[in-house]
Scaffold this motif. Sequence first.
Motif, short mmCIF file in Angstrom:
data_model
loop_
_atom_site.label_atom_id
_atom_site.label_comp_id
_atom_site.label_asym_id
_atom_site.label_seq_id
_atom_site.Cartn_x
_atom_site.Cartn_y
_atom_site.Cartn_z
N LEU A 241 0.84 -1.21 0.00
CA LEU A 241 0.00 0.00 0.00
C LEU A 241 0.88 1.25 0.00
N GLU A 242 2.01 1.18 0.70
CA GLU A 242 2.88 2.35 0.77
C GLU A 242 3.60 2.63 -0.55
N LEU A 243 3.86 1.60 -1.32
CA LEU A 243 4.44 1.82 -2.65
C LEU A 243 3.45 2.62 -3.51
N ILE A 244 2.19 2.23 -3.44
CA ILE A 244 1.16 2.92 -4.23
C ILE A 244 0.99 4.35 -3.71
N GLU A 245 0.99 4.48 -2.39
CA GLU A 245 0.89 5.82 -1.77
C GLU A 245 2.02 6.72 -2.26
N ALA A 246 3.25 6.18 -2.27
CA ALA A 246 4.42 6.97 -2.70
C ALA A 246 4.32 7.34 -4.17
N ARG A 247 3.81 6.41 -4.96
CA ARG A 247 3.66 6.64 -6.41
C ARG A 247 2.91 7.94 -6.69
N TRP A 248 1.80 8.13 -5.97
CA TRP A 248 0.95 9.31 -6.25
C TRP A 248 1.38 10.53 -5.46
N LEU A 249 1.82 10.31 -4.23
CA LEU A 249 2.23 11.44 -3.39
C LEU A 249 3.41 12.17 -3.99
N PHE A 250 4.39 11.41 -4.50
CA PHE A 250 5.60 12.04 -5.01
C PHE A 250 5.64 12.11 -6.53
N GLY A 251 4.62 11.53 -7.19
CA GLY A 251 4.52 11.64 -8.64
C GLY A 251 5.68 11.00 -9.38
N LEU A 252 6.19 9.89 -8.87
CA LEU A 252 7.28 9.19 -9.53
C LEU A 252 6.79 7.87 -10.11
N PRO A 253 7.33 7.43 -11.25
CA PRO A 253 6.89 6.15 -11.80
C PRO A 253 7.29 4.99 -10.88
N ALA A 254 6.55 3.89 -11.00
CA ALA A 254 6.75 2.76 -10.08
C ALA A 254 8.17 2.20 -10.15
N ASP A 255 8.84 2.29 -11.31
CA ASP A 255 10.19 1.71 -11.39
C ASP A 255 11.24 2.55 -10.66
N LYS A 256 10.81 3.68 -10.10
CA LYS A 256 11.73 4.47 -9.27
C LYS A 256 11.47 4.25 -7.78
N LEU A 257 10.66 3.23 -7.46
CA LEU A 257 10.32 2.95 -6.07
C LEU A 257 10.87 1.58 -5.69
N ALA A 258 11.54 1.50 -4.56
CA ALA A 258 12.10 0.22 -4.11
C ALA A 258 11.79 0.01 -2.63
N VAL A 259 11.90 -1.25 -2.19
CA VAL A 259 11.66 -1.61 -0.79
C VAL A 259 12.90 -2.32 -0.26
N VAL A 260 13.32 -1.96 0.95
CA VAL A 260 14.40 -2.69 1.62
C VAL A 260 13.93 -3.02 3.04
N VAL A 261 14.26 -4.23 3.48
CA VAL A 261 13.89 -4.63 4.84
C VAL A 261 14.96 -4.13 5.81
N HIS A 262 14.48 -3.47 6.87
CA HIS A 262 15.37 -2.87 7.86
C HIS A 262 14.73 -3.15 9.23
N PRO A 263 15.13 -4.24 9.89
CA PRO A 263 14.38 -4.73 11.06
C PRO A 263 14.33 -3.76 12.24
N GLN A 264 15.30 -2.86 12.37
CA GLN A 264 15.31 -1.99 13.56
C GLN A 264 14.32 -0.83 13.46
N SER A 265 13.76 -0.55 12.30
CA SER A 265 12.81 0.57 12.12
C SER A 265 13.38 1.88 12.65
#
Length: 406
Positions: A241-265
């Motif tokens: 859901l956050e990828l989609i949120e970022a897509r529209w909020l920042f107006g960037l195409p989906a291929d400029k969005l990535a996810v990395v796992v970072h357990p410590q938050s």
Amino acid sequence: MPASSRDLAVESSRRESAGSDAAPLRVAVLGSTGSIGRSTLDVIAASGGRLRPHLLAAHSSTEQLLDQARQFRPRWLVVTDPAAAAEIAAASLPAGTSLATGPEALDELLADPAIDRVVSAIAGAAGLRSTWAAIEAGKTVALANKETLVMAGPLVMRRAAETGARVIPVDSEHSAIHQALACGRPDEVERLVLTASGGPFRTRPRDSLAAVTPEEALRHPTWSMGPKITIDSATMMNKALELIEARWLFGLPADKLAVVVHPQSIVHSLVEFVDGAVIAQLGPPDMRLPIQYALLFPERIAGPARRLDFAATMRLDFEPPDLERFPAVRLGHEAAARGGTAGVVLNAANEEAVRGFLAGAVRFTDIAEICGRVLGEHPYQDKPTLEDIARLDAWARQEVGKWVCV
Ligand code: NAD
Ligand code: MG
């Protein structure tokens, strides 16, 4: 060089918020009894009068809402569930506070010129309606309700540009990106990297995931949040859901969005610029910081959020998400790339599947499976209207009902 619209927005709100003797900003808190709502009231209470609650709204937790009213003395209390509102005795309201009932009343009150900031923190698809009303009224919206952009991102951002409304993210990842973006121009951004805690099952073997219980899934290792988003963190649908949120909020195409796992938050997200520089925002997992940032942007004041302790040893780990064990992340990339009705369908299917999981009617691993099927089979539309979005939301819920009987 012409100023960007972001520069102009920063400039005008700098003028609006300059100095500690500036008039208090009057805040409407939608979903005040929830996890984000309560953290918002903490921020308001600690703001030294800079922020003042004007309206508090909740669905049905009237006792808690009345307690908040007695403590914060808002001008308005809104209960969106009429049955719950009917139980409130007029005598129980503090002096100076009026009660309004139902979602229509909330929409109307949001147009009140007395309101300077709207915190959109209603849970789920129900949050779209009041966020839209705030956007129509040209308000500055501190947006926690990610569903608003997941369901109707292009419509919301376009309408905000027309009415002069501003959308400042509260979601910690998007807040971090909003802060990091200040280090460069939009055309210098290479990509946005959203961090994910990985949830309670980050290291759990794939074949044991089907047996996960709601109690286990509700135990988040780093964040304390409402139940729906906590389950979404366990499936990693929250990141979808956050990828989609970022897509529209920042107006960037989906291929400029990535996810990395970072357990410590602790690293809340990162922006990579074209020269390879990566800018991140760090802090303990505490939503009061992104809430305060969104309410006061571009001003920063001392607040109640916890601080990092650099005197203690701190580890920051990063690993790629495992798309086999967490297929929801793949669905998020897919829906962000497709746009149109993909977001509303994924969100509605997920809300219903999570409801089914919490009721014991579907297995943990079925949530992403069901969402993938409904997304794949839905009658896609490229440029839906709000009516189309409402129709597809209902359609997706009905489809999930074929798997889930609760
Ligand atoms: P929550 O379940 O703790 O609280 C939800 C609030 O919304 C309550 O005040 C409730 O009365 C109200 N509400 C529920 N249904 C409603 C309806 N039909 N009409 C009007 N009001 C209704 O939820 P939360 O965890 O605070 O999350 C709120 C939103 O913020 C969600 O969209 C979530 O994704 C987002 N968010 C939450 C966090 C977090 O840390 N909790 C972080 C990022 C984003
Ligand atoms: Mg988040």
